[in-house]
Scaffold this active site. Sequence first.
Site, PDB file in Angstrom:
ATOM      1  N   GLU A  39       0.839  -1.205   0.000  1.00  0.00           N
ATOM      2  CA  GLU A  39       0.000   0.000   0.000  1.00  0.00           C
ATOM      3  C   GLU A  39       0.878   1.260   0.000  1.00  0.00           C
ATOM      4  OE1 GLU A  39      -3.004   2.294   3.104  1.00  0.00           O
ATOM      5  OE2 GLU A  39      -2.385   0.228   3.477  1.00  0.00           O
ATOM      6  N   ASP A  43       0.860   3.848  -3.280  1.00  0.00           N
ATOM      7  CA  ASP A  43       0.477   5.254  -3.151  1.00  0.00           C
ATOM      8  C   ASP A  43       1.462   6.141  -3.903  1.00  0.00           C
ATOM      9  OD1 ASP A  43      -1.000   7.532  -1.773  1.00  0.00           O
ATOM     10  OD2 ASP A  43       1.009   7.827  -0.955  1.00  0.00           O
ATOM     11  N   GLU A 114      -4.282   0.526  -3.936  1.00  0.00           N
ATOM     12  CA  GLU A 114      -2.876   0.931  -3.890  1.00  0.00           C
ATOM     13  C   GLU A 114      -1.956  -0.291  -3.843  1.00  0.00           C
ATOM     14  OE1 GLU A 114      -3.584   5.205  -1.587  1.00  0.00           O
ATOM     15  OE2 GLU A 114      -3.071   3.412  -0.443  1.00  0.00           O
TER      16      GLU A 114
END
Length: 229
Positions: A39, A43, A114
Amino acid sequence: MHDCEALLQYEFNNPQLLEQCLTHASVASTRLASNERLEFLGDAVLGLVVCELLFRQFPQHAEGELTRLKSMLVSRHTCAQIAANMGFDQHLIVGKGVNSSGRMPSSIQAAVLESLIAGVYLDGGLEAARTVIERLIAPEVERVTQSDHITNFKSLLQQLAQKMSGVTPVYRILDEKGPDHSKCFQVTAIIGSDSFPAAWGPNKKAAEQNAAQNALCQLQGENEAGSAE
């Protein structure tokens, strides 16, 4: 996992990586075995691709406007919405009680998107990740560029043109480029016999708005905001 790959339109070379992308911390043996680290990387990759996309498609926008658009496109809300619309959250491996209310929390929906972006990046490289991101983000780009936050330059130009000469502006497409899922258009505004500096946009409506802004700038003695290049 095959269904998830079909949604992504990407087949993983490393199935274990995809499995980790879909493993929530509530069911992982350790937090490092969950998708949390992915994640974090996803991002950053999403932000890079979106920034490049906006920089390329909106040459008339200053830094502040690009930053505003980017923040809307990479927000938790937008990521969660994309994940829900695509059904990525339905393939997430979670512990009991995580979605006991019948609805997956938006923070978890955003995280799985993400994580999947990071997985594609690690598995296939930046170009593979860019292809996936641009396809997923295209509807959101159109939505935010057509939102009420963007000045309606076409309406302003029409008012000015009718006041000056009683003529309604028309718009002509001069060029288009890019793949079908991420095509952009070059449009010029025409008032009577006068054509104004053309501008690019990620869709016809946005290009017309940008062309109208250029026409307004020229009529009001300012430098045009868009580019004909």
